[in-house]
Write a protein that holds these residues in place. Structure first.
Motif, PDB file in Angstrom:
ATOM      1  N   UNK A  99       0.787  -1.228   0.000  1.00 44.59           N
ATOM      2  CA  UNK A  99       0.000   0.000   0.000  1.00 44.59           C
ATOM      3  C   UNK A  99       0.817   1.275   0.000  1.00 44.59           C
ATOM      4  N   UNK A 100       2.076   1.204   0.449  1.00 43.51           N
ATOM      5  CA  UNK A 100       2.922   2.393   0.533  1.00 43.51           C
ATOM      6  C   UNK A 100       4.350   2.031   0.130  1.00 43.51           C
ATOM      7  N   UNK A 101       5.149   3.081  -0.137  1.00 38.34           N
ATOM      8  CA  UNK A 101       6.548   2.846  -0.453  1.00 38.34           C
ATOM      9  C   UNK A 101       7.280   2.234   0.750  1.00 38.34           C
ATOM     10  N   UNK A 102       6.945   2.664   1.954  1.00 43.62           N
ATOM     11  CA  UNK A 102       7.605   2.120   3.152  1.00 43.62           C
ATOM     12  C   UNK A 102       7.368   0.618   3.262  1.00 43.62           C
ATOM     13  N   UNK A 103       6.133   0.188   2.955  1.00 43.93           N
ATOM     14  CA  UNK A 103       5.822  -1.248   2.991  1.00 43.93           C
ATOM     15  C   UNK A 103       6.610  -1.991   1.912  1.00 43.93           C
ATOM     16  N   UNK A 104       6.705  -1.395   0.721  1.00 42.76           N
ATOM     17  CA  UNK A 104       7.506  -2.004  -0.357  1.00 42.76           C
ATOM     18  C   UNK A 104       8.958  -2.135   0.078  1.00 42.76           C
ATOM     19  N   UNK A 105       9.496  -1.057   0.637  1.00 38.28           N
ATOM     20  CA  UNK A 105      10.899  -1.046   1.062  1.00 38.28           C
ATOM     21  C   UNK A 105      11.143  -2.088   2.157  1.00 38.28           C
ATOM     22  N   UNK A 106      10.223  -2.201   3.103  1.00 35.91           N
ATOM     23  CA  UNK A 106      10.373  -3.192   4.171  1.00 35.91           C
ATOM     24  C   UNK A 106      10.342  -4.613   3.617  1.00 35.91           C
ATOM     25  N   UNK A 107       9.429  -4.866   2.682  1.00 34.31           N
ATOM     26  CA  UNK A 107       9.347  -6.191   2.069  1.00 34.31           C
ATOM     27  C   UNK A 107      10.618  -6.510   1.277  1.00 34.31           C
ATOM     28  N   UNK A 108      11.110  -5.502   0.578  1.00 39.09           N
ATOM     29  CA  UNK A 108      12.332  -5.683  -0.215  1.00 39.09           C
ATOM     30  C   UNK A 108      13.527  -5.965   0.689  1.00 39.09           C
ATOM     31  N   UNK A 109      13.684  -5.165   1.741  1.00 40.12           N
ATOM     32  CA  UNK A 109      14.800  -5.338   2.676  1.00 40.12           C
ATOM     33  C   UNK A 109      14.733  -6.688   3.399  1.00 40.12           C
ATOM     34  N   UNK A 110      13.498  -7.187   3.607  1.00 37.85           N
ATOM     35  CA  UNK A 110      13.318  -8.464   4.297  1.00 37.85           C
ATOM     36  C   UNK A 110      13.468  -9.653   3.351  1.00 37.85           C
ATOM     37  N   UNK A 111      13.728  -9.390   2.066  1.00 39.59           N
ATOM     38  CA  UNK A 111      13.909 -10.464   1.093  1.00 39.59           C
ATOM     39  C   UNK A 111      12.614 -11.073   0.598  1.00 39.59           C
ATOM     40  N   UNK A 112      11.483 -10.394   0.820  1.00 39.95           N
ATOM     41  CA  UNK A 112      10.195 -10.933   0.379  1.00 39.95           C
ATOM     42  C   UNK A 112       9.937 -10.699  -1.100  1.00 39.95           C
ATOM     43  N   UNK A 113      10.685  -9.776  -1.702  1.00 40.57           N
ATOM     44  CA  UNK A 113      10.553  -9.575  -3.149  1.00 40.57           C
ATOM     45  C   UNK A 113      11.923  -9.341  -3.768  1.00 40.57           C
ATOM     46  N   UNK A 115      12.171  -7.853  -7.006  1.00 40.56           N
ATOM     47  CA  UNK A 115      12.074  -6.700  -7.903  1.00 40.56           C
ATOM     48  C   UNK A 115      11.094  -5.684  -7.337  1.00 40.56           C
ATOM     49  N   UNK A 116      11.351  -4.421  -7.599  1.00 42.51           N
ATOM     50  CA  UNK A 116      10.383  -3.345  -7.347  1.00 42.51           C
ATOM     51  C   UNK A 116      10.125  -2.708  -8.708  1.00 42.51           C
ATOM     52  N   UNK A 117       8.899  -2.850  -9.191  1.00 46.42           N
ATOM     53  CA  UNK A 117       8.640  -2.521 -10.590  1.00 46.42           C
ATOM     54  C   UNK A 117       8.665  -1.024 -10.904  1.00 46.42           C
ATOM     55  N   UNK A 118       8.416  -0.185  -9.898  1.00 41.98           N
ATOM     56  CA  UNK A 118       8.347   1.267 -10.134  1.00 41.98           C
ATOM     57  C   UNK A 118       9.228   1.944  -9.086  1.00 41.98           C
ATOM     58  N   UNK A 119      10.509   2.093  -9.420  1.00 35.95           N
ATOM     59  CA  UNK A 119      11.469   2.570  -8.430  1.00 35.95           C
ATOM     60  C   UNK A 119      12.237   3.774  -8.966  1.00 35.95           C
ATOM     61  N   UNK A 120      12.453   4.744  -8.094  1.00 31.32           N
ATOM     62  CA  UNK A 120      13.199   5.953  -8.437  1.00 31.32           C
ATOM     63  C   UNK A 120      14.595   5.872  -7.840  1.00 31.32           C
ATOM     64  N   UNK A 121      15.598   5.988  -8.709  1.00 28.87           N
ATOM     65  CA  UNK A 121      16.981   6.042  -8.232  1.00 28.87           C
ATOM     66  C   UNK A 121      17.263   7.490  -7.819  1.00 28.87           C
ATOM     67  N   UNK A 122      17.095   7.760  -6.537  1.00 24.75           N
ATOM     68  CA  UNK A 122      17.220   9.131  -6.028  1.00 24.75           C
ATOM     69  C   UNK A 122      18.656   9.503  -5.708  1.00 24.75           C
ATOM     70  N   UNK A 123      19.608   8.633  -6.031  1.00 23.43           N
ATOM     71  CA  UNK A 123      21.005   8.937  -5.777  1.00 23.43           C
ATOM     72  C   UNK A 123      21.419   8.711  -4.339  1.00 23.43           C
ATOM     73  N   UNK A 124      20.515   8.163  -3.528  1.00 19.83           N
ATOM     74  CA  UNK A 124      20.836   7.877  -2.125  1.00 19.83           C
ATOM     75  C   UNK A 124      21.454   6.482  -2.046  1.00 19.83           C
ATOM     76  N   UNK A 125      22.576   6.377  -1.373  1.00 21.21           N
ATOM     77  CA  UNK A 125      23.257   5.090  -1.281  1.00 21.21           C
ATOM     78  C   UNK A 125      22.385   4.082  -0.531  1.00 21.21           C
ATOM     79  N   UNK A 126      22.067   2.964  -1.203  1.00 14.41           N
ATOM     80  CA  UNK A 126      21.308   1.886  -0.587  1.00 14.41           C
ATOM     81  C   UNK A 126      21.893   0.584  -1.110  1.00 14.41           C
ATOM     82  N   UNK A 127      22.583  -0.126  -0.270  1.00 18.40           N
ATOM     83  CA  UNK A 127      23.304  -1.317  -0.692  1.00 18.40           C
ATOM     84  C   UNK A 127      22.385  -2.442  -1.136  1.00 18.40           C
ATOM     85  N   UNK A 128      21.110  -2.380  -0.775  1.00 19.37           N
ATOM     86  CA  UNK A 128      20.178  -3.439  -1.158  1.00 19.37           C
ATOM     87  C   UNK A 128      19.688  -3.301  -2.601  1.00 19.37           C
TER      88      UNK A 128
END
Length: 337
Positions: A99-113, A115-128
């Motif tokens: 439902x939100x970007x935070x939920x997507x990010x949490x799922x991604x960080x937890x290894x539940x997904x 791919x993130x189909x609609x993602x913005x590369x904001x230039x912020x370092x994120x090793x994941x």
């Protein structure tokens, strides 16, 4: 299960694949060109894909016409890109709604997904995160109440607070480029639109296609797009798990080989859906004005005709009176003779 799924994917005929690709590229010739120039995978990449039972893609349910998840189905532009990926990689991909970007990010960080189909590369370092080549350039738009003016550039707006949806704009970049504006993060697009409608913030910054679709889901009377800004366009990519290098390389190869006609056809398809699904009040107003003009014109003509008839009736009555008087005078003259 993995072997059954893989066997089914491998047995898709060239004719079926061409037919599937033609739906997204717009014509069979372009589809065949894509199929002959599509990505070639290394042995290591093929082994990785064979051993993957299924990939999982996180999607946001609140970003139509870009993406949504309704009636147990992934819809929108990213659903078409996901289908192309699945067909080209010959790997099943399941969509995981959030439902939100935070939920997507949490799922991604937890290894539940993966791919993130609609993602913005904001230039912020994120090793994941690793990112595919951009596949969608979205132009920022300003949503305000209908009483506000129109703006040629975001630099024309100052000393107000604007809402932005968390995860879908580079907040650091906006604050750096527009120090005279205050920005407030909101969790969803609807929360931002409600904040504008309720007067909590002056406006909402989001993307043209998304806000245009959302406004016509119940905000037509209160909100409008007060400006869209070419200089504030943002490129969106597929976010990929950085700890899976074969996945990063295969998705990158697929996205690099997609023809421009496929991008255009997918975008045109879903923007057209957004337009068709909303009520065209502009046409209704125009038709009402034309009908109103015709009614006023007919009313004016009726009043003129009625006035003319009344004048003719008066004239006829006067002539009749004159004729009666002449007849009386004639009779009187005959009697005198």
């Amino acid at each position: 299960l993995r072997d059954i799924v893989q066997k089914a994917l491998n047995e898709i005929s060239a004719e079926s694949t061409t037919e599937i690709m033609a739906k997204w590229t717009g014509n069979e010739a372009t589809a065949k060109t894509f199929l002959t120039t599509k990505a070639e995978f290394s042995d290591a990449e093929k082994k990785y894909l064979r051993e993957k039972i299924q990939l999982v893609a996180c999607v946001n349910v609140n970003r139509m016409p870009i993406e949504t998840y309704r009636n147990s189905s992934h819809d929108g532009m990213t659903a078409d890109y996901l289908a192309v990926l699945s067909d080209t990689l010959k790997t099943s991909i399941r969509s995981l709604p959030s439902g939100t970007w935070r939920e997507i990010k949490n799922n991604f960080d937890a290894g539940k997904c993966d791919l993130v189909m609609h993602a913005l590369d904001a230039g912020v370092l994120d090793q994941n995160f690793a990112f595919s080549p951009p596949y969608l350039l979205e132009k920022l738009a300003l949503v305000t109440r209908t009483s506000a003016g129109f703006y040629e550039s975001l630099t024309d707006v100052s000393d107000v607070t604007l809402a932005v949806v968390a995860g879908y704009t580079s907040l650091h970049e906006l604050r750096l480029n527009h120090p005279d504006l205050e920005f407030k993060e909101v969790p969803t697009l609807r929360a931002g639109l409600d904040a504008v409608a309720d007067g909590e913030v002056f406006g909402l910054l989001d993307y043209v296609d998304t806000v245009s679709y959302a406004i016509h889901q119940g905000y037509e009377r209160t909100l409008k797009i007060s400006g869209d800004f070419d200089e504030e366009a943002r490129p969106f990519s597929i976010g990929i798990r950085a700890d899976q290098p074969q996945l990063v390389s295969t998705v990158t190869k697929v996205m690099e080989t997609l023809p421009e006609s496929m991008h255009q056809n997918i975008h045109r398809k879903w923007v057209a859906v957004a337009v068709e699904n909303r009520v065209d009040y502009t046409l209704f107003v125009q038709a009402s004005l034309v009908v109103g003009f015709i009614l006023v014109f007919l009313g004016f003509r009726y009043a003129e005709v009625r006035k003319h008839r009344e004048e003719m009736h008066i004239k006829n009555a006067e002539l009749e009176a004159i004729n009666i008087k002449l007849a009386e005078q004639t009779d009187s003259a005959m009697h005198m003779a």
